[in-house]
Design a protein around this motif. Structure first.
Motif, PDB file in Angstrom:
ATOM      1  N   VAL A  92       0.840  -1.201   0.000  1.00 26.74           N
ATOM      2  CA  VAL A  92       0.000   0.000   0.000  1.00 26.74           C
ATOM      3  C   VAL A  92       0.876   1.253   0.000  1.00 26.74           C
ATOM      4  O   VAL A  92       0.653   2.183  -0.779  1.00 26.74           O
ATOM      5  CB  VAL A  92      -0.984  -0.001   1.186  1.00 26.74           C
ATOM      6  CG1 VAL A  92      -1.675   1.351   1.325  1.00 26.74           C
ATOM      7  CG2 VAL A  92      -2.021  -1.118   1.019  1.00 26.74           C
ATOM      8  N   ALA A  93       1.894   1.278   0.862  1.00 29.25           N
ATOM      9  CA  ALA A  93       2.783   2.448   0.928  1.00 29.25           C
ATOM     10  C   ALA A  93       3.475   2.697  -0.416  1.00 29.25           C
ATOM     11  O   ALA A  93       3.593   3.843  -0.854  1.00 29.25           O
ATOM     12  CB  ALA A  93       3.821   2.263   2.031  1.00 29.25           C
ATOM     13  N   ASP A  94       3.912   1.626  -1.066  1.00 26.80           N
ATOM     14  CA  ASP A  94       4.626   1.755  -2.338  1.00 26.80           C
ATOM     15  C   ASP A  94       3.715   2.135  -3.508  1.00 26.80           C
ATOM     16  O   ASP A  94       4.193   2.618  -4.533  1.00 26.80           O
ATOM     17  CB  ASP A  94       5.341   0.444  -2.692  1.00 26.80           C
ATOM     18  CG  ASP A  94       6.521   0.147  -1.785  1.00 26.80           C
ATOM     19  OD1 ASP A  94       6.926   1.041  -1.010  1.00 26.80           O
ATOM     20  OD2 ASP A  94       7.036  -0.997  -1.847  1.00 26.80           O
ATOM     21  N   ASN A  95       2.412   1.884  -3.373  1.00 28.54           N
ATOM     22  CA  ASN A  95       1.498   2.075  -4.507  1.00 28.54           C
ATOM     23  C   ASN A  95       0.314   2.981  -4.189  1.00 28.54           C
ATOM     24  O   ASN A  95      -0.699   2.950  -4.898  1.00 28.54           O
ATOM     25  CB  ASN A  95       0.970   0.707  -4.973  1.00 28.54           C
ATOM     26  CG  ASN A  95       2.059  -0.151  -5.534  1.00 28.54           C
ATOM     27  OD1 ASN A  95       2.514   0.055  -6.656  1.00 28.54           O
ATOM     28  ND2 ASN A  95       2.526  -1.113  -4.748  1.00 28.54           N
ATOM     29  N   LEU A  96       0.441   3.790  -3.171  1.00 33.71           N
ATOM     30  CA  LEU A  96      -0.684   4.608  -2.717  1.00 33.71           C
ATOM     31  C   LEU A  96      -1.272   5.466  -3.836  1.00 33.71           C
ATOM     32  O   LEU A  96      -2.494   5.534  -3.993  1.00 33.71           O
ATOM     33  CB  LEU A  96      -0.265   5.475  -1.527  1.00 33.71           C
ATOM     34  CG  LEU A  96      -1.397   6.042  -0.688  1.00 33.71           C
ATOM     35  CD1 LEU A  96      -2.375   4.970  -0.242  1.00 33.71           C
ATOM     36  CD2 LEU A  96      -0.841   6.769   0.517  1.00 33.71           C
ATOM     37  N   GLU A 120     -10.219  -2.109   9.377  1.00 30.95           N
ATOM     38  CA  GLU A 120     -10.136  -0.696   9.778  1.00 30.95           C
ATOM     39  C   GLU A 120      -8.713  -0.170   9.580  1.00 30.95           C
ATOM     40  O   GLU A 120      -8.513   0.946   9.100  1.00 30.95           O
ATOM     41  CB  GLU A 120     -10.585  -0.507  11.230  1.00 30.95           C
ATOM     42  CG  GLU A 120     -12.068  -0.737  11.443  1.00 30.95           C
ATOM     43  CD  GLU A 120     -12.949   0.178  10.605  1.00 30.95           C
ATOM     44  OE1 GLU A 120     -12.653   1.395  10.522  1.00 30.95           O
ATOM     45  OE2 GLU A 120     -13.926  -0.330  10.010  1.00 30.95           O
ATOM     46  N   LYS A 121      -7.722  -0.985   9.949  1.00 33.73           N
ATOM     47  CA  LYS A 121      -6.312  -0.582   9.753  1.00 33.73           C
ATOM     48  C   LYS A 121      -6.008  -0.426   8.268  1.00 33.73           C
ATOM     49  O   LYS A 121      -5.308   0.505   7.865  1.00 33.73           O
ATOM     50  CB  LYS A 121      -5.369  -1.619  10.363  1.00 33.73           C
ATOM     51  CG  LYS A 121      -5.549  -1.840  11.842  1.00 33.73           C
ATOM     52  CD  LYS A 121      -4.761  -0.858  12.651  1.00 33.73           C
ATOM     53  CE  LYS A 121      -5.024  -1.121  14.120  1.00 33.73           C
ATOM     54  NZ  LYS A 121      -3.948  -1.006  14.983  1.00 33.73           N
ATOM     55  N   LEU A 122      -6.539  -1.338   7.457  1.00 30.04           N
ATOM     56  CA  LEU A 122      -6.313  -1.259   6.014  1.00 30.04           C
ATOM     57  C   LEU A 122      -6.904   0.043   5.453  1.00 30.04           C
ATOM     58  O   LEU A 122      -6.243   0.750   4.688  1.00 30.04           O
ATOM     59  CB  LEU A 122      -6.912  -2.473   5.299  1.00 30.04           C
ATOM     60  CG  LEU A 122      -6.768  -2.505   3.776  1.00 30.04           C
ATOM     61  CD1 LEU A 122      -5.307  -2.464   3.349  1.00 30.04           C
ATOM     62  CD2 LEU A 122      -7.470  -3.727   3.200  1.00 30.04           C
ATOM     63  N   LYS A 123      -8.131   0.355   5.847  1.00 27.81           N
ATOM     64  CA  LYS A 123      -8.745   1.609   5.384  1.00 27.81           C
ATOM     65  C   LYS A 123      -7.900   2.803   5.807  1.00 27.81           C
ATOM     66  O   LYS A 123      -7.728   3.746   5.030  1.00 27.81           O
ATOM     67  CB  LYS A 123     -10.169   1.748   5.937  1.00 27.81           C
ATOM     68  CG  LYS A 123     -11.147   0.781   5.315  1.00 27.81           C
ATOM     69  CD  LYS A 123     -12.587   1.062   5.686  1.00 27.81           C
ATOM     70  CE  LYS A 123     -12.862   0.934   7.150  1.00 27.81           C
ATOM     71  NZ  LYS A 123     -14.298   1.004   7.474  1.00 27.81           N
ATOM     72  N   SER A 124      -7.368   2.746   7.000  1.00 26.95           N
ATOM     73  CA  SER A 124      -6.548   3.847   7.511  1.00 26.95           C
ATOM     74  C   SER A 124      -5.281   4.049   6.670  1.00 26.95           C
ATOM     75  O   SER A 124      -4.967   5.166   6.277  1.00 26.95           O
ATOM     76  CB  SER A 124      -6.181   3.587   8.971  1.00 26.95           C
ATOM     77  OG  SER A 124      -5.340   4.590   9.450  1.00 26.95           O
ATOM     78  N   VAL A 125      -4.565   2.968   6.359  1.00 28.52           N
ATOM     79  CA  VAL A 125      -3.337   3.114   5.563  1.00 28.52           C
ATOM     80  C   VAL A 125      -3.644   3.502   4.121  1.00 28.52           C
ATOM     81  O   VAL A 125      -2.831   4.152   3.466  1.00 28.52           O
ATOM     82  CB  VAL A 125      -2.399   1.873   5.625  1.00 28.52           C
ATOM     83  CG1 VAL A 125      -1.914   1.622   7.026  1.00 28.52           C
ATOM     84  CG2 VAL A 125      -3.028   0.645   5.037  1.00 28.52           C
ATOM     85  N   LEU A 126      -4.832   3.122   3.643  1.00 31.83           N
ATOM     86  CA  LEU A 126      -5.243   3.508   2.291  1.00 31.83           C
ATOM     87  C   LEU A 126      -5.767   4.946   2.250  1.00 31.83           C
ATOM     88  O   LEU A 126      -5.861   5.542   1.182  1.00 31.83           O
ATOM     89  CB  LEU A 126      -6.338   2.564   1.775  1.00 31.83           C
ATOM     90  CG  LEU A 126      -5.900   1.178   1.342  1.00 31.83           C
ATOM     91  CD1 LEU A 126      -7.096   0.246   1.243  1.00 31.83           C
ATOM     92  CD2 LEU A 126      -5.152   1.239   0.017  1.00 31.83           C
ATOM     93  N   GLY A 127      -6.159   5.461   3.409  1.00 30.42           N
ATOM     94  CA  GLY A 127      -6.724   6.804   3.463  1.00 30.42           C
ATOM     95  C   GLY A 127      -8.140   6.872   2.908  1.00 30.42           C
ATOM     96  O   GLY A 127      -8.526   7.857   2.293  1.00 30.42           O
ATOM     97  N   ILE A 128      -8.911   5.795   3.123  1.00 27.10           N
ATOM     98  CA  ILE A 128     -10.295   5.749   2.631  1.00 27.10           C
ATOM     99  C   ILE A 128     -11.247   5.468   3.796  1.00 27.10           C
ATOM    100  O   ILE A 128     -10.834   4.995   4.853  1.00 27.10           O
ATOM    101  CB  ILE A 128     -10.476   4.681   1.522  1.00 27.10           C
ATOM    102  CG1 ILE A 128     -10.130   3.276   2.032  1.00 27.10           C
ATOM    103  CG2 ILE A 128      -9.627   5.032   0.301  1.00 27.10           C
ATOM    104  CD1 ILE A 128     -10.405   2.158   1.041  1.00 27.10           C
TER     105      ILE A 128
END
Length: 162
Positions: A92-96, A120-128
Motif C-alpha cells: 500500500v505504501a509503495d502504490n498509494l 479498519e487498519k487497512l482503510k486507515s493506511v489507504l486513506g479511505i
C-alpha cells in the motif's frame, strides 16, 4: 472490468482463497513475497509476525509488477494481532498513488478474531472511509467448511456484479 487480487500468504490459507477467487472471477493475481520471510511455526511465528504487524513494519518485497489500469483491487491477508500483515502495508505504501480512486475490496483469513479491526487498519493506511466489499474466512485451507464456501460464493458474486 479489470480486477487483480493482491495478497500475502504465510501458511497457504490466503493463497487458497486467492486462487479460488481468481478461478471464479477471472481476476489476475499478485502474490507479495517478503525478501526475508517470516517464521512459519512455533513461538517465533507469533512473536515476530505479531510484533511486525503491531509495529506497522514495512518489509522489503521481492520485485513485482503492478499496473494502475485495474478497476478493482482485492487485497487478501492473514490477520496478525488484529492487524494487516506487514507485506500488505509495504504494498500500500509503495502504490498509494496508483490505488487512489480505485474500488478496493478485501478479504482476511484468521483462526480466531480480529479481521474487522484489520479492515479498519487497512482503510486507515489507504486513506479511505470504506472498502467496496469484505469477506472473512476461518482457516479455509486447513479447515474447509460450508461457511467458508458460502462466504466465497457471496463475495465472488458481489465482486463480479460491479
Amino acid at each position: 472490468m479489470k480486477c487483480i487480487i493482491v495478497y500475502y500468504s504465510l501458511e497457504g490459507n490466503t493463497e487458497y482463497i486467492a486462487n479460488k477467487l481468481a478461478e471464479v472471477t477471472g481476476a489476475d493475481k499478485l502474490r507479495l513475497i517478503p525478501k526475508k520471510e517470516f517464521p512459519k511455526s512455533g513461538f517465533s511465528k507469533f512473536f515476530w509476525g505479531g510484533k511486525s504487524a503491531v509495529m506497522a513494519e514495512k518489509p522489503d518485497l521481492e520485485q513485482y509488477d503492478f499496473d494502475s489500469d485495474y478497476d478493482e483491487i482485492i487485497i487478501g491477508f492473514p490477520v496478525w494481532a488484529g492487524n494487516i500483515t506487514p507485506p500488505i502495508r509495504t504494498f500500500v505504501a509503495d502504490n498509494l498513488e496508483k490505488l487512489k480512486g480505485k474500488k478496493i475490496s478485501a478479504f482476511a483469513c484468521q483462526s480466531g478474531a480480529g479481521a474487522e479491526k484489520a479492515f479498519e487498519k487497512l482503510k486507515s493506511v489507504l486513506g479511505i472511509d470504506t472498502l467496496n466489499e469484505t469477506a472473512i474466512f476461518i482457516d479455509p485451507k486447513d479447515k474447509p467448511s460450508e461457511q467458508n464456501d458460502l462466504t466465497l460464493e457471496i463475495f465472488s458474486k458481489k465482486i463480479m456484479r460491479q
